[in-house]
Scaffold this motif. Sequence first.
Motif, PDB file in Angstrom:
ATOM      1  N   HIS A  33      23.726  19.259  32.608  1.00  0.00           N
ATOM      2  CA  HIS A  33      23.796  19.174  31.138  1.00  0.00           C
ATOM      3  C   HIS A  33      24.020  17.754  30.593  1.00  0.00           C
ATOM      4  N   LYS A  86      28.366  23.191  43.058  1.00  0.00           N
ATOM      5  CA  LYS A  86      28.743  22.633  41.759  1.00  0.00           C
ATOM      6  C   LYS A  86      30.134  22.058  41.866  1.00  0.00           C
ATOM      7  N   ASP A 110      23.112  26.409  30.121  1.00  0.00           N
ATOM      8  CA  ASP A 110      24.570  26.416  30.252  1.00  0.00           C
ATOM      9  C   ASP A 110      25.163  27.559  29.412  1.00  0.00           C
ATOM     10  N   HIS A 149      26.571  31.048  32.748  1.00  0.00           N
ATOM     11  CA  HIS A 149      27.921  31.533  33.092  1.00  0.00           C
ATOM     12  C   HIS A 149      28.092  32.928  32.494  1.00  0.00           C
ATOM     13  N   HIS A 185      21.334  27.426  35.104  1.00  0.00           N
ATOM     14  CA  HIS A 185      22.730  27.096  34.763  1.00  0.00           C
ATOM     15  C   HIS A 185      23.215  28.070  33.688  1.00  0.00           C
TER      16      HIS A 185
HETATM   17 ZN   LIG Z   1      28.172  25.017  32.908  1.00  0.00          ZN
END
Ligand SMILES: [Zn+2]
Length: 463
Positions: free
Chosen positions: A244, A151, A318, A63, A61
Amino acid sequence: MKDLDLIIRNGQVVNPDRVVTADVGIQDGRIVKISADILARGAEEIDARSMYVMPGGIDPHVHFHLRDYGTITEDWDSATAAAACGGVTTVIDFAFQEKGHSLKESIEERIEDARDKVSIDYSLHAGITDWNQATREEMRYYTANGIPSFKMLTVPLDAEWMADDAAVFSVLEETEESGAVLLLHAESASVLDLLIERYHTPAMMKKHGAYCHPLSRPPYTEYEAIQRAIIWARATGGRLCIAHLSTAEGADSISRARKDGVDLWAETCPHYLLLTDDLFKGKDGHYYATTPQIRKHSDSLRLLEAIKADTIQILSTDSCTYTTDQKNIWSGDFTMIPYGLPGVETFIPTMFTFLVHQHNLSLERFVSLVSTNAARLYGLYPRKGAILEGSDADILVLDPAKKVTIDCKKLVTDCDWSPYQGMKLTGYPYATISRGKIVAREGRFTGEYGWGRFLKRKPGGEI
Ligand SMILES: [Zn+2]
């Protein structure tokens, strides 16, 4: 006996089911031999005596190079170099569909964007934002053709991305048949909107500053949405992973549902285990804004229990890295803070110190949490997530005695701050190997941009 490309000698080889002292031989990017004493010589050799030889970390996970809030997160090159230096050999990022467009467009664009920059292997979850018959057909296509995970967000982080209950329900129905997984960002959209508006006044912002962020996002705005999603998963027989997880109550809901046989998994992140929302009261409190928000110490303790009880199976970061300049866009308005934290480089070392050194988690469980379970659920096992003959030679050699104090200036990431600044660690990556190539050594990047490959994955993964 023929020489091998690389041999890692005398390390403690850690897999989820056992730890053995062995040599690991690597040829053409694969692990070809694991034995007590490999007689061949290696063109290169690593002496791993008193070190752990683990499957490379998988961060499922992240970004990287995400355009949002009118700015953009850390690019693939420095972000994957940072990942490599922290012992991570695979990341799974996202390709979010644009409303009115196909999944294919965003997937191809993300792969093109990453191609020449990634230094470790990567994959993508497909983000669904526009549920219709064409998306349903694409979901079926990608599940069978390399991207079996999707997602959705139930929160208007960006109104464009929000999924309603009917869309979540429909996607879960699809996963039941196809073996795909839905990774869900669960928050209660309309109640959150209401609470944010209440705090979004000059008086409240003057009084509380960045602390308005946690005040406007109480725990029930997460666990209500988790419970709702669990109800849809139970009704459809779908396969759901809660992204998360941050709240004690959410962990309790997940624990109960798993006992009832719902196909349900959960991930949590280092910041929910190591940080508390008191940080928002400090001068740079706005740096810590992410969603779901960082919570109370009692939540962290409950999440740790949930890890020990296997209610949480996966750790991820994340990572959504904004510099202090980017965070400062907020200018005192908590609704304008770019949400997200750096973390992929400090992921393995912080979790090793916290879970193994401080909380006596076994090495076997540790590699399950930071590597093997994500490989299994997302269809990469046993190519990734294992030290087995035939697996890709994605390996982390970790020195469990190495003392490091986290200093953002010494990290490889482009980011100029760390949520874990000053944290004292015991245990740090000594070398990181991606398909047989040493891509990091003692915190320095030795890899090559463009080395990483896009990984096609298989549906039906279980933990
Ligand atoms: Zn995320």
